[in-house]
Motif scaffolding. Sequence first.
Motif, short mmCIF file in Angstrom:
data_model
loop_
_atom_site.label_atom_id
_atom_site.label_comp_id
_atom_site.label_asym_id
_atom_site.label_seq_id
_atom_site.Cartn_x
_atom_site.Cartn_y
_atom_site.Cartn_z
N ILE A 1 -26.10 28.48 29.02
CA ILE A 1 -25.40 29.18 29.11
C ILE A 1 -25.03 30.07 28.04
O ILE A 1 -25.48 29.99 26.85
N SER A 2 -24.73 31.28 28.01
CA SER A 2 -23.77 32.93 27.01
C SER A 2 -22.51 32.70 27.51
O SER A 2 -22.16 32.43 28.76
N LEU A 3 -22.46 32.64 26.68
CA LEU A 3 -20.70 33.22 25.85
C LEU A 3 -19.54 34.10 25.95
O LEU A 3 -20.65 34.79 24.97
N PRO A 4 -18.73 34.34 26.10
CA PRO A 4 -18.42 35.69 25.45
C PRO A 4 -18.46 35.60 24.28
O PRO A 4 -17.75 35.03 23.00
N ASP A 5 -18.51 37.07 23.77
CA ASP A 5 -18.27 37.15 21.55
C ASP A 5 -17.41 37.70 21.87
O ASP A 5 -16.97 36.93 20.03
N ASP A 6 -16.47 37.14 22.03
CA ASP A 6 -15.06 36.96 21.56
C ASP A 6 -14.39 36.23 21.71
O ASP A 6 -12.89 35.26 21.47
N LEU A 7 -14.85 34.84 22.04
CA LEU A 7 -14.66 33.51 21.86
C LEU A 7 -14.42 32.59 20.64
O LEU A 7 -15.30 33.33 19.09
N ASP A 8 -13.37 32.46 19.92
CA ASP A 8 -12.82 31.78 19.04
C ASP A 8 -13.53 30.60 18.77
O ASP A 8 -12.89 30.34 17.70
N ILE A 9 -14.84 30.41 18.62
CA ILE A 9 -15.08 28.55 18.73
C ILE A 9 -16.19 28.72 18.66
O ILE A 9 -17.07 29.47 19.12
N VAL A 10 -16.92 27.97 17.82
CA VAL A 10 -18.34 27.45 18.24
C VAL A 10 -18.71 26.52 18.56
O VAL A 10 -18.26 25.82 18.89
N PHE A 11 -19.88 27.49 19.90
CA PHE A 11 -19.98 26.32 20.68
C PHE A 11 -21.46 26.41 20.67
O PHE A 11 -22.79 26.78 20.58
N HIS A 12 -22.47 25.15 20.65
CA HIS A 12 -24.21 24.52 20.51
C HIS A 12 -24.13 24.05 22.14
O HIS A 12 -25.78 24.41 22.36
N GLY A 13 -23.56 23.29 21.82
CA GLY A 13 -23.73 22.32 22.88
C GLY A 13 -22.81 21.69 23.71
O GLY A 13 -21.71 20.51 22.96
N GLN A 14 -23.01 21.00 24.98
CA GLN A 14 -22.38 19.86 25.13
C GLN A 14 -22.84 18.75 26.20
O GLN A 14 -23.33 19.54 27.16
N ILE A 15 -22.46 17.52 26.42
CA ILE A 15 -22.76 17.04 27.89
C ILE A 15 -21.71 16.45 29.24
O ILE A 15 -20.72 16.28 28.38
N ARG A 16 -22.42 16.40 29.68
CA ARG A 16 -21.26 15.79 30.98
C ARG A 16 -21.73 15.35 31.93
O ARG A 16 -22.82 16.14 32.98
N GLY A 17 -22.25 13.88 31.74
CA GLY A 17 -23.18 13.52 32.19
C GLY A 17 -24.40 13.40 32.41
O GLY A 17 -24.61 13.57 31.25
N ASN A 18 -24.83 13.66 33.09
CA ASN A 18 -26.96 14.00 32.78
C ASN A 18 -26.69 15.37 33.17
O ASN A 18 -28.48 15.99 33.37
N ASP A 19 -25.74 16.26 33.07
CA ASP A 19 -26.25 17.86 32.34
C ASP A 19 -25.57 17.81 31.43
O ASP A 19 -24.56 17.77 30.53
N ILE A 20 -26.64 18.83 30.46
CA ILE A 20 -26.21 19.27 29.15
C ILE A 20 -26.45 20.55 29.22
O ILE A 20 -27.57 21.38 29.40
N TYR A 21 -25.38 21.01 28.91
CA TYR A 21 -25.32 22.99 29.06
C TYR A 21 -25.53 22.65 26.86
O TYR A 21 -25.35 22.59 25.76
N ILE A 22 -26.26 23.89 26.36
CA ILE A 22 -27.13 24.62 25.45
C ILE A 22 -26.33 26.20 25.53
O ILE A 22 -26.31 27.25 26.30
N ASN A 23 -25.91 26.75 23.86
CA ASN A 23 -25.85 27.91 24.32
C ASN A 23 -27.10 28.90 23.56
O ASN A 23 -27.92 28.89 23.04
N LYS A 24 -27.35 29.37 24.74
CA LYS A 24 -28.51 29.92 24.80
C LYS A 24 -28.75 31.26 24.36
O LYS A 24 -29.95 32.29 23.27
#
Length: 95
Positions: A19-42
């Motif tokens: 996934i791509s995150l907005p540039d103005d987001l004020d957090i550092v996000f690399h990834g997160q898991i929810r069940g068997n779905d893993i979200y990665i900052n592309k």
Amino acid sequence: MLPTEKIENDYPKYHFHFISLPDDLDIVFHGQIRGNDIYINKDDPIEIQATTMIREINHANFDSGNDLSNRQSIKTGKAEYFATKWAQRDVRKYL
């Protein structure tokens, strides 16, 4: 074959979403898991994406199922340390 593709092939149980995150987001996000779905900052470099994938897999395999979003908790600190340390070691075979 990209390191991220190799990891996806080795762990078919998990569904990876880049996934791509907005540039103005004020957090550092690399990834997160929810069940068997893993979200990665592309938008992260490929090495960080691969390390994050392994790190989130470690969380899925070894965490007790508790909510680890409280970053002040000792349990959360230990889980984060463990997942990060093992990911740094295990990702070497993919890079």
